[in-house]
Design a protein around this motif. Structure first.
Motif, PDB file in Angstrom:
ATOM      1  N   VAL A  75       0.851  -1.183   0.000  1.00  0.00           N
ATOM      2  CA  VAL A  75       0.000   0.000   0.000  1.00  0.00           C
ATOM      3  C   VAL A  75       0.888   1.234   0.000  1.00  0.00           C
ATOM      4  O   VAL A  75       1.731   1.400   0.876  1.00  0.00           O
ATOM      5  N   LYS A  76       0.703   2.074  -1.003  1.00  0.00           N
ATOM      6  CA  LYS A  76       1.464   3.313  -1.115  1.00  0.00           C
ATOM      7  C   LYS A  76       0.662   4.422  -0.432  1.00  0.00           C
ATOM      8  O   LYS A  76      -0.434   4.760  -0.882  1.00  0.00           O
ATOM      9  N   LYS A  77       1.198   4.962   0.661  1.00  0.00           N
ATOM     10  CA  LYS A  77       0.527   6.059   1.355  1.00  0.00           C
ATOM     11  C   LYS A  77       0.845   7.366   0.631  1.00  0.00           C
ATOM     12  O   LYS A  77       2.010   7.695   0.421  1.00  0.00           O
ATOM     13  N   LEU A 112      -2.326  -4.882  -9.923  1.00  0.00           N
ATOM     14  CA  LEU A 112      -3.148  -4.446  -8.802  1.00  0.00           C
ATOM     15  C   LEU A 112      -2.300  -3.524  -7.931  1.00  0.00           C
ATOM     16  O   LEU A 112      -1.285  -3.953  -7.390  1.00  0.00           O
ATOM     17  N   VAL A 113      -2.712  -2.268  -7.844  1.00  0.00           N
ATOM     18  CA  VAL A 113      -1.973  -1.257  -7.084  1.00  0.00           C
ATOM     19  C   VAL A 113      -2.898  -0.719  -6.005  1.00  0.00           C
ATOM     20  O   VAL A 113      -4.067  -0.418  -6.274  1.00  0.00           O
ATOM     21  N   GLN A 118      -2.942   9.038   4.347  1.00  0.00           N
ATOM     22  CA  GLN A 118      -1.977   8.802   5.427  1.00  0.00           C
ATOM     23  C   GLN A 118      -2.542   7.954   6.564  1.00  0.00           C
ATOM     24  O   GLN A 118      -1.839   7.168   7.175  1.00  0.00           O
ATOM     25  N   SER A 119      -3.833   8.098   6.853  1.00  0.00           N
ATOM     26  CA  SER A 119      -4.438   7.351   7.962  1.00  0.00           C
ATOM     27  C   SER A 119      -4.972   5.978   7.538  1.00  0.00           C
ATOM     28  O   SER A 119      -5.465   5.229   8.374  1.00  0.00           O
ATOM     29  N   GLU A 120      -4.866   5.659   6.261  1.00  0.00           N
ATOM     30  CA  GLU A 120      -5.376   4.414   5.684  1.00  0.00           C
ATOM     31  C   GLU A 120      -6.874   4.225   5.918  1.00  0.00           C
ATOM     32  O   GLU A 120      -7.371   3.115   6.056  1.00  0.00           O
TER      33      GLU A 120
END
Length: 167
Positions: A75-77, A112-113, A118-120
């Motif tokens: 997961v890219k924040k 799949l990306v 920031q807080s997800e």
């Protein structure tokens, strides 16, 4: 291979999405509650990323009833994840050809990306290489990006609760 859907305009989309975390496996499930009668195919649409990640669409009566993230991609924040503002409401019918009831399993290997704020609490899964042209709200906290041929290109999960123990 693409997951192509038929879109029906709808104002009566589910107002509630129930999120559940499995703390042993880190599986996130988002379930929708439809109250109208359903007809059509039931089963799973498995979206497999090249990195081993899995997002599964639970289809009942031809409608997407849930989204399960079984194996997370990295997961890219992002500092700012912009939720689409031009969104229509609708029901997505799978498959689009109006098949009668039955059980089906469809698996799609794709890129799949996963991106999050920031807080997800907002997570966006991008599927494949095509670009999306519109976004449909299928429940209060679930949006689906579609391309010009009505193939799914992204899934948004909004207001995701924190993983237990991370709060």
């Amino acid at each position: 291979m693409n997951v192509t859907v038929h879109i029906e305009p709808a104002e009566d989309i589910p107002s509630a999405v129930e999120y559940r975390w499995d703390t042993d496996t880190a599986i996130l499930t988002a379930s929708l509650a439809y109250t109208s009668p359903l007809g059509g195919v039931s089963g799973s649409v498995e979206l497999a990323g090249s990195d081993g990640s899995w997002v599964i669409l639970d289809v009942r009566g031809g409608r997407i009833q849930g989204v399960e993230v079984a194996v997370w991609p990295d997961v890219k924040k992002l500092a700012s994840l912009r939720i689409p503002s031009d969104v229509s409401r609708g029901r997505l019918i799978v498959p689009p050809d109006g098949a009668a009831g039955g059980v089906a399993l469809m698996q799609m290997d794709t890129t799949l990306v996963a991106e999050s704020d920031q807080s997800e609490r907002t997570i966006h899964f991008r599927l494949g290489a095509g670009r999306h042209v519109r976004t449909v709200c299928i429940a209060r906290d679930i949006l689906v990006d579609l391309d010009e041929g009505d193939a799914i290109r992204g899934i948004w999960l909004l207001n995701v609760p924190p993983f237990p123990g991370d709060a």
